[in-house]
Design an enzyme around this catalytic site. Structure first.
Site, PDB file in Angstrom:
ATOM      1  N   CYS A   1      20.226  43.989  16.922  1.00 57.75           N
ATOM      2  CA  CYS A   1      18.935  44.607  17.203  1.00 57.75           C
ATOM      3  C   CYS A   1      17.894  44.032  16.240  1.00 57.75           C
ATOM      4  O   CYS A   1      18.109  44.023  15.025  1.00 57.75           O
ATOM      5  CB  CYS A   1      19.046  46.121  17.048  1.00 57.75           C
ATOM      6  SG  CYS A   1      17.476  47.001  17.237  1.00 57.75           S
TER       7      CYS A   1
ATOM      8  N   CYS B   1      16.754  47.021  13.733  1.00 58.26           N
ATOM      9  CA  CYS B   1      17.607  47.649  12.705  1.00 58.26           C
ATOM     10  C   CYS B   1      18.864  46.847  12.356  1.00 58.26           C
ATOM     11  O   CYS B   1      19.638  47.276  11.519  1.00 58.26           O
ATOM     12  CB  CYS B   1      18.002  49.057  13.148  1.00 58.26           C
ATOM     13  SG  CYS B   1      19.189  49.088  14.517  1.00 58.26           S
TER      14      CYS B   1
ATOM     15  N   CYS C   1      19.174  50.472  21.784  1.00 59.19           N
ATOM     16  CA  CYS C   1      20.004  50.439  20.576  1.00 59.19           C
ATOM     17  C   CYS C   1      20.380  51.872  20.243  1.00 59.19           C
ATOM     18  O   CYS C   1      19.512  52.750  20.156  1.00 59.19           O
ATOM     19  CB  CYS C   1      19.231  49.802  19.431  1.00 59.19           C
ATOM     20  SG  CYS C   1      20.103  49.883  17.855  1.00 59.19           S
TER      21      CYS C   1
ATOM     22  N   CYS D   1      18.762  52.963  16.526  1.00 58.63           N
ATOM     23  CA  CYS D   1      17.336  53.243  16.296  1.00 58.63           C
ATOM     24  C   CYS D   1      16.565  53.611  17.558  1.00 58.63           C
ATOM     25  O   CYS D   1      15.384  53.921  17.477  1.00 58.63           O
ATOM     26  CB  CYS D   1      16.671  52.070  15.590  1.00 58.63           C
ATOM     27  SG  CYS D   1      16.511  50.582  16.599  1.00 58.63           S
TER      28      CYS D   1
ATOM     29  N   CYS E   1      20.371  42.486  31.085  1.00 56.70           N
ATOM     30  CA  CYS E   1      19.198  41.610  31.043  1.00 56.70           C
ATOM     31  C   CYS E   1      18.355  42.062  29.854  1.00 56.70           C
ATOM     32  O   CYS E   1      17.730  43.122  29.887  1.00 56.70           O
ATOM     33  CB  CYS E   1      18.441  41.753  32.365  1.00 56.70           C
ATOM     34  SG  CYS E   1      17.071  40.625  32.523  1.00 56.70           S
TER      35      CYS E   1
END
Length: 161
Positions: A75, A78, A123, A126, A147
């Site tokens: 991510c 984070c 995610c 976060c 995607c």
């Protein structure tokens, strides 16, 4: 007659106060939570637009779309590991695509932003928007296509021994 009408109006008004009529949906909490101002300090404007406002980058604009190195995609907000390079494939869509992710680190949500139901990928650490999941992926594996906006990811190459 007026007492009956008054009672009827009173009962109608009270029935509109039921929990079914109010929005009692609780907002999910994440391990990492920041204010909008804090996110804006650490993310680029495009990262903020995609990750925090659920925007979409232009197709074919991410260098990660053509990345073929071995490693892990994390991510961008984070640094939570989200995808392994071995599950990345060229979907032809213009965005990095994977047939699966690191399940415990990815949240599936529903979004109706364009008028119909889609599976949004976030995610799980976060709450950042990553992209969407579709059922038109490789049939020999999962049949799924995650995607993902390239700007939502940071690539960490495997260490060379």
């Amino acid at each position: 007659m007026y007492k009956f009408m008054g009672l009827l109006v009173f009962s109608l008004l009270m029935s509109c106060q039921s929990k079914a009529q109010t929005n009692t949906e609780q907002k999910k909490t994440y391990k990492i939570e920041k204010s909008d101002a804090e996110w804006k300090k650490i993310l680029s404007p495009m990262e903020y637009y995609v990750l925090r406002e659920a925007g979409t980058e232009r197709a074919f604009s991410s260098p990660l779309n053509n990345n073929k190195e071995k490693g892990t995609y994390v991510c961008a907000a984070c640094k939570t590991p989200l995808y392994e390079s071995k599950y990345k494939y060229d979907s032809g869509s213009g965005w990095p695509s994977f047939d699966r992710g690191i399940t415990k680190n990815i949240e599936l949500d529903v979004d109706y932003k364009i008028g119909y139901e889609r599976t949004e990928l976030k995610c799980n650490t976060c709450g950042s928007h990553l992209g969407h999941s579709f059922d038109d992926g490789p049939q020999k594996t999962t049949g799924k296509r995650h995607c993902i906006n390239g700007v939502a990811l940071t690539f960490i190459p495997d260490k060379k021994e």
